[in-house]
Write a protein that holds these residues in place. Structure first.
Motif, PDB file in Angstrom:
ATOM      1  N   LYS A   9       0.754  -1.038   0.105  1.00 17.18           N
ATOM      2  CA  LYS A   9       0.020   0.001   0.086  1.00 17.18           C
ATOM      3  C   LYS A   9       0.846   1.193   0.261  1.00 17.18           C
ATOM      4  O   LYS A   9       1.954   1.152   0.298  1.00 17.18           O
ATOM      5  CB  LYS A   9      -0.974   0.079   1.188  1.00 17.18           C
ATOM      6  CG  LYS A   9      -1.753  -1.125   1.245  1.00 17.18           C
ATOM      7  CD  LYS A   9      -2.755  -1.279   2.273  1.00 17.18           C
ATOM      8  CE  LYS A   9      -3.685  -2.362   2.772  1.00 17.18           C
ATOM      9  NZ  LYS A   9      -4.810  -2.268   3.695  1.00 17.18           N
ATOM     10  N   TYR A  49     -12.408  -2.651  -3.381  1.00 24.70           N
ATOM     11  CA  TYR A  49     -12.901  -2.749  -2.031  1.00 24.70           C
ATOM     12  C   TYR A  49     -14.466  -2.790  -2.102  1.00 24.70           C
ATOM     13  O   TYR A  49     -15.129  -2.093  -1.211  1.00 24.70           O
ATOM     14  CB  TYR A  49     -12.363  -1.588  -1.197  1.00 24.70           C
ATOM     15  CG  TYR A  49     -11.028  -1.972  -0.626  1.00 24.70           C
ATOM     16  CD1 TYR A  49     -10.744  -2.792   0.118  1.00 24.70           C
ATOM     17  CD2 TYR A  49      -9.809  -0.805  -0.979  1.00 24.70           C
ATOM     18  CE1 TYR A  49      -9.215  -3.017   0.562  1.00 24.70           C
ATOM     19  CE2 TYR A  49      -8.747  -0.679  -0.446  1.00 24.70           C
ATOM     20  CZ  TYR A  49      -8.453  -2.094   0.441  1.00 24.70           C
ATOM     21  OH  TYR A  49      -7.176  -2.258   0.811  1.00 24.70           O
ATOM     22  N   GLU A  51     -16.686  -4.664  -1.044  1.00 24.70           N
ATOM     23  CA  GLU A  51     -17.354  -5.002  -0.160  1.00 24.70           C
ATOM     24  C   GLU A  51     -17.458  -3.899   0.929  1.00 24.70           C
ATOM     25  O   GLU A  51     -18.082  -4.162   2.046  1.00 24.70           O
ATOM     26  CB  GLU A  51     -16.882  -6.479   0.631  1.00 24.70           C
ATOM     27  CG  GLU A  51     -15.228  -6.208   1.138  1.00 24.70           C
ATOM     28  CD  GLU A  51     -14.741  -7.285   1.665  1.00 24.70           C
ATOM     29  OE1 GLU A  51     -15.259  -7.950   2.594  1.00 24.70           O
ATOM     30  OE2 GLU A  51     -13.471  -7.510   1.393  1.00 24.70           O
ATOM     31  N   LEU A  61     -10.597   5.640   3.458  1.00 23.29           N
ATOM     32  CA  LEU A  61      -9.880   4.289   2.771  1.00 23.29           C
ATOM     33  C   LEU A  61      -9.161   4.561   1.357  1.00 23.29           C
ATOM     34  O   LEU A  61      -8.242   4.533   0.920  1.00 23.29           O
ATOM     35  CB  LEU A  61     -10.383   3.182   2.848  1.00 23.29           C
ATOM     36  CG  LEU A  61      -9.941   1.984   2.106  1.00 23.29           C
ATOM     37  CD1 LEU A  61      -8.367   1.620   2.733  1.00 23.29           C
ATOM     38  CD2 LEU A  61     -10.700   0.704   2.293  1.00 23.29           C
ATOM     39  N   ARG A  85      -2.037 -14.208   4.627  1.00 20.93           N
ATOM     40  CA  ARG A  85      -2.832 -13.597   5.565  1.00 20.93           C
ATOM     41  C   ARG A  85      -2.255 -13.838   7.107  1.00 20.93           C
ATOM     42  O   ARG A  85      -2.076 -12.847   7.935  1.00 20.93           O
ATOM     43  CB  ARG A  85      -4.009 -14.107   5.720  1.00 20.93           C
ATOM     44  CG  ARG A  85      -5.119 -13.880   4.479  1.00 20.93           C
ATOM     45  CD  ARG A  85      -5.410 -12.445   4.385  1.00 20.93           C
ATOM     46  NE  ARG A  85      -6.621 -12.065   5.421  1.00 20.93           N
ATOM     47  CZ  ARG A  85      -7.461 -11.074   5.341  1.00 20.93           C
ATOM     48  NH1 ARG A  85      -7.236 -10.110   4.514  1.00 20.93           N
ATOM     49  NH2 ARG A  85      -8.106 -10.945   6.237  1.00 20.93           N
ATOM     50  N   THR A  91      -5.892  -6.883  11.098  1.00 22.70           N
ATOM     51  CA  THR A  91      -5.907  -5.414  10.480  1.00 22.70           C
ATOM     52  C   THR A  91      -5.520  -4.432  11.072  1.00 22.70           C
ATOM     53  O   THR A  91      -4.731  -3.677  10.416  1.00 22.70           O
ATOM     54  CB  THR A  91      -7.473  -5.181  10.012  1.00 22.70           C
ATOM     55  OG1 THR A  91      -8.004  -6.525   9.386  1.00 22.70           O
ATOM     56  CG2 THR A  91      -7.760  -4.194   9.276  1.00 22.70           C
ATOM     57  N   ARG A 102       2.237  -6.549   9.943  1.00 22.22           N
ATOM     58  CA  ARG A 102       1.371  -5.279  10.621  1.00 22.22           C
ATOM     59  C   ARG A 102       1.856  -5.279  11.931  1.00 22.22           C
ATOM     60  O   ARG A 102       2.110  -4.172  12.458  1.00 22.22           O
ATOM     61  CB  ARG A 102      -0.181  -5.586  10.407  1.00 22.22           C
ATOM     62  CG  ARG A 102      -0.544  -5.487   8.997  1.00 22.22           C
ATOM     63  CD  ARG A 102      -1.843  -5.937   8.638  1.00 22.22           C
ATOM     64  NE  ARG A 102      -2.504  -5.624   7.414  1.00 22.22           N
ATOM     65  CZ  ARG A 102      -3.478  -6.391   6.906  1.00 22.22           C
ATOM     66  NH1 ARG A 102      -4.334  -6.983   7.729  1.00 22.22           N
ATOM     67  NH2 ARG A 102      -4.030  -6.004   5.850  1.00 22.22           N
ATOM     68  N   GLN A 110      -5.795   1.597   9.394  1.00 25.06           N
ATOM     69  CA  GLN A 110      -5.737   1.871   8.166  1.00 25.06           C
ATOM     70  C   GLN A 110      -4.364   1.724   7.450  1.00 25.06           C
ATOM     71  O   GLN A 110      -4.475   1.195   6.309  1.00 25.06           O
ATOM     72  CB  GLN A 110      -6.231   3.514   7.881  1.00 25.06           C
ATOM     73  CG  GLN A 110      -6.347   3.847   6.290  1.00 25.06           C
ATOM     74  CD  GLN A 110      -6.608   5.539   6.066  1.00 25.06           C
ATOM     75  OE1 GLN A 110      -5.789   6.244   6.217  1.00 25.06           O
ATOM     76  NE2 GLN A 110      -8.113   5.773   6.032  1.00 25.06           N
ATOM     77  N   ASN A 112      -1.815  -0.178   7.175  1.00 27.86           N
ATOM     78  CA  ASN A 112      -1.098  -1.358   7.747  1.00 27.86           C
ATOM     79  C   ASN A 112      -0.515  -1.910   6.724  1.00 27.86           C
ATOM     80  O   ASN A 112      -0.290  -3.417   6.463  1.00 27.86           O
ATOM     81  CB  ASN A 112      -2.606  -2.492   8.005  1.00 27.86           C
ATOM     82  CG  ASN A 112      -3.539  -2.484   6.989  1.00 27.86           C
ATOM     83  OD1 ASN A 112      -3.358  -2.228   5.807  1.00 27.86           O
ATOM     84  ND2 ASN A 112      -4.906  -2.943   7.358  1.00 27.86           N
TER      85      ASN A 112
HETATM   86  O1  CDP Z   1      -7.132  -5.871   4.940  1.00 27.85           O
HETATM   87  P1  CDP Z   1      -8.002  -6.657   5.878  1.00 27.85           P
HETATM   88  O2  CDP Z   1      -8.770  -7.763   5.060  1.00 27.85           O
HETATM   89  O3  CDP Z   1      -7.144  -7.282   7.166  1.00 27.85           O
HETATM   90  O4  CDP Z   1      -8.931  -5.478   6.463  1.00 27.85           O
HETATM   91  P2  CDP Z   1     -10.570  -5.368   5.908  1.00 27.85           P
HETATM   92  O5  CDP Z   1     -11.394  -5.197   7.141  1.00 27.85           O
HETATM   93  O6  CDP Z   1     -10.976  -6.045   4.767  1.00 27.85           O
HETATM   94  O7  CDP Z   1     -10.574  -3.643   5.567  1.00 27.85           O
HETATM   95  C1  CDP Z   1      -9.816  -3.360   4.298  1.00 27.85           C
HETATM   96  C2  CDP Z   1      -8.946  -2.212   4.476  1.00 27.85           C
HETATM   97  O8  CDP Z   1      -9.576  -1.124   5.025  1.00 27.85           O
HETATM   98  C3  CDP Z   1      -7.896  -2.589   5.746  1.00 27.85           C
HETATM   99  O9  CDP Z   1      -6.695  -3.122   5.505  1.00 27.85           O
HETATM  100  C4  CDP Z   1      -7.322  -1.175   6.072  1.00 27.85           C
HETATM  101  O10 CDP Z   1      -6.467  -0.542   5.501  1.00 27.85           O
HETATM  102  C5  CDP Z   1      -8.780  -0.265   5.843  1.00 27.85           C
HETATM  103  N1  CDP Z   1      -9.690  -0.052   7.177  1.00 27.85           N
HETATM  104  C6  CDP Z   1      -9.930   1.264   7.446  1.00 27.85           C
HETATM  105  O11 CDP Z   1      -9.218   2.196   6.942  1.00 27.85           O
HETATM  106  N2  CDP Z   1     -10.633   1.513   8.477  1.00 27.85           N
HETATM  107  C7  CDP Z   1     -11.289   0.346   9.293  1.00 27.85           C
HETATM  108  N3  CDP Z   1     -12.315   0.826  10.149  1.00 27.85           N
HETATM  109  C8  CDP Z   1     -11.074  -0.724   8.921  1.00 27.85           C
HETATM  110  C9  CDP Z   1     -10.096  -1.008   8.008  1.00 27.85           C
END
Ligand code: CDP
Ligand code: MG
Length: 152
Positions: A9, A49, A51, A61, A85, A91, A102, A110, A112
């Motif tokens: 990232k 993203y 989802e 994000l 993973r 996360t 991480r 965010q 990470n």
């Molecule tokens: O990347 P990962 O699958 O571990 O996390 P996710 O829950 O699918 O979220 C995707 C990405 O969104 C994360 O890796 C963070 O960079 C970001 N994020 C964020 O900015 N704020 C949050 N509350 C949760 C996730």
């Protein structure tokens, strides 16, 4: 063998941690089969993203992930999706275990550092989103016999 998709990232690129992260994946025995630097557009971010697009934190994000160049890559290995993973950790960098990428380098939810596909379907979808079939380099590293037993 399984393929997974990762993104180094913008924070990873800006903090000069690309080499450290690539080095960890290589040392683990994962093979890089594709890699490129690019700037993620807002349109691509929404697809990647999908989802999360409706979440309250999505705009932040999107601003982060489009805020600088990233490196997208495809990794191949046994159980590559799960292995990557686990190497990334939780996360939120503050909660990620020490020894994970991480956990060792991030203190942010965010920022990470690295994205990794979370399952076979997302891996296939994400690889196709960033790479054409002819950009994937199939090869057998000569070191394989020293990475694992022949029947593994
Ligand atoms: O990347 P990962 O699958 O571990 O996390 P996710 O829950 O699918 O979220 C995707 C990405 O969104 C994360 O890796 C963070 O960079 C970001 N994020 C964020 O900015 N704020 C949050 N509350 C949760 C996730
Ligand atoms: Mg996720």
């Amino acid at each position: 063998m399984q393929r997974t998709f990762i993104i180094l990232k913008p924070d990873c690129v800006q903090r000069r941690l690309m080499g450290e992260v690539v080095s960890r994946f290589e040392a683990k025995g994962l093979n890089f089969v594709a890699m490129k630097m690019l700037r993620i557009t807002p349109e691509l971010a929404k697809q990647h993203y999908a989802e999360h697009v409706d979440k309250g934190w999505y705009p932040n994000l999107e601003g982060f992930i489009t805020g600088g160049p990233v490196v997208a890559a495809v990794l191949e290995g046994l159980d590559a999706i799960l292995v990557v993973r686990e190497m990334l950790g939780a996360t939120n960098g503050l909660k990620a275990a020490p020894g994970t990428i991480r956990g060792d380098f991030s203190s942010s939810q965010q920022m990470n550092l690295v994205h990794g596909s979370d399952g076979p379907e997302s891996a296939a979808r994400e690889i196709a989103l960033y790479f054409n079939e002819d950009e994937l380099c199939d090869f057998e590293p000569t070191i394989t016999p020293w990475m694992r037993a022949a029947d593994e």
